[in-house]
Enzyme design. Sequence first.
Site, PDB file in Angstrom:
ATOM      1  N   SER A   1       0.921  -1.098  -0.082  1.00 27.89           N
ATOM      2  CA  SER A   1      -0.053  -0.144  -0.158  1.00 27.89           C
ATOM      3  C   SER A   1       1.058   1.335   0.004  1.00 27.89           C
ATOM      4  O   SER A   1       2.132   0.991  -0.031  1.00 27.89           O
ATOM      5  CB  SER A   1      -0.750   0.068   1.217  1.00 27.89           C
ATOM      6  OG  SER A   1      -0.132   0.113   2.287  1.00 27.89           O
ATOM      7  N   LYS A   2       0.404   2.341   0.088  1.00 22.73           N
ATOM      8  CA  LYS A   2       1.127   3.639  -0.033  1.00 22.73           C
ATOM      9  C   LYS A   2       1.961   3.867   1.221  1.00 22.73           C
ATOM     10  O   LYS A   2       3.070   4.394   1.149  1.00 22.73           O
ATOM     11  CB  LYS A   2       0.170   4.893   0.216  1.00 22.73           C
ATOM     12  CG  LYS A   2      -0.721   4.968  -0.950  1.00 22.73           C
ATOM     13  CD  LYS A   2      -0.433   5.974  -1.997  1.00 22.73           C
ATOM     14  CE  LYS A   2      -1.093   6.163  -3.255  1.00 22.73           C
ATOM     15  NZ  LYS A   2      -0.176   6.168  -4.263  1.00 22.73           N
TER      16      LYS A   2
END
Length: 501
Positions: free
Chosen positions: A264-265
């Site tokens: 994810s980010k």
Amino acid sequence: MLPTTTKAQTAQKPRVRFAPSPTGNLHIGGARTTLFNWLYARQTGGTFILRIEDTDRARSTAEYEKTILQDLRWLGLAWDEGVETGGEFGPYRQVERQEANIYQPFIKKLLDSGQAYYCYCTTEQLDQDRKVAAAAGKNPVYSGRCCNLTTTDRAAHERSGRLAVVRFKTPRKEVRFKDLVRGDVNIHGDDFGDFVIAKQDGSPLFYLANVIDDALMEISHVIRGEEHLPNTPKQILLAEALKLKVPQYAHLPLILNPDRSKMSKRAGPTHVREYIRLGYLPDAIINYVALLGWNPGTTQEILSRDELVKLFSIEKINKAGAVFDLTRLRWLNAVYLKKLSEKEYLEIAVPFVAVKADREKVERAIISVRERVQFLAELPPLVDFYFASKLVYEPTLLVWRKSTAQKSLNELERVTTAIADWGSAIFATRQKLLEALQAYVAENKLGTGDVFWPVRVALSGLKASPGPQDILWVLGKDEGVRRLREGIALLRKSLTDSSQK
Ligand code: GLU
């Protein structure tokens, strides 16, 4: 419609594809899938195909298709066949294939042979079924309610205006296949039950369109992300039901955050577009993603495309998830940035520094901080001070830690007078400026810090910056001397102010 002969003259050569759904920008995982397919094709003399899987019309956009293609081209991963390039197996967009009526005969064949059926269940019924299954601790597989509808039942549903989806009648048997990465995979048809293959409007769902296209395009190896592994047994059963050739499968390991959750980010930017904007180089991204779940079996970390083509092998792809390490990617990018000539570097770096200033000044500013950046978006905050019309800083910053305010003021005044006398030849290179400053220090029997510190601060207004020789080279004599005089005035004022207190 069933393929009886192979169209590809190079039928024995691998045919591989990247088949993105244009529902978002190109993900780092998509870049890796593309790269592995591309490497395999380049290595084997095979064909690399780009197919757009846009049957999910609600989520697919032409804009995303465009950005995916742009990003793939930016990465330098050209396709031999596919959208925009063309080829004998087109069209290469599923929506166009649907318009060309490619999928309908397959759906009809499954229905006619009793291998698929119309299902009229409502969303409410299906939700209820799922709840019941969950309460009983069972897999939420379809109940089979519509599996054996009679003609009369169907007619009644049709009369009441209900629309039907098409479900595949999953053979209740074990599906076994050899994944080229994961080895033997066995899943039982009971585990997923009868699944939907066509929507109420008759359009095919992913499983079906994807498997038909792979067969019609004579794809030999499906190299794709592990998130598709659960789809594979369904697709193998569909291919068997339709008497289509089953390709070989290779599922690439997941890309993970450092805590081993799905990327994810948190791990860093997730899309290629973001890396382009941040000033990463395509070769660095390629080198980095190649090592996400694959390694050449040596400790070599810097690998060119040619080396990757030579060394790549599906057998060496790991099963275990690959942790995304942004620090390493940044380091690799810095390595690739260092390889560029000054001219090449400036060409890509100048656009990142959006200031209205003389080109030569911008170039010198960039060169002066080149060693300090790992990606080009780091440049603007580092060079801002060169273009400021007025520097704002505390006068105490001008005072070298081993000195006093009065002494620093005296040194700054003296050295400014000297610098104002230097000829323009000295300002031509950083080396000449450095030598001149060092000579001044030696001649006056001073400590380096006594001169370099206040000069550097007066020129930059910063605690940390390039050396005074770099800054003078970028600013030139006039602007340099002007800043030095401003520093003198600032320090003098602060001394006067404090003596009056
Ligand atoms: N369209 C699918 C996706 O974007 C690709 C499936 C495949 O590669 O088989 O995930």
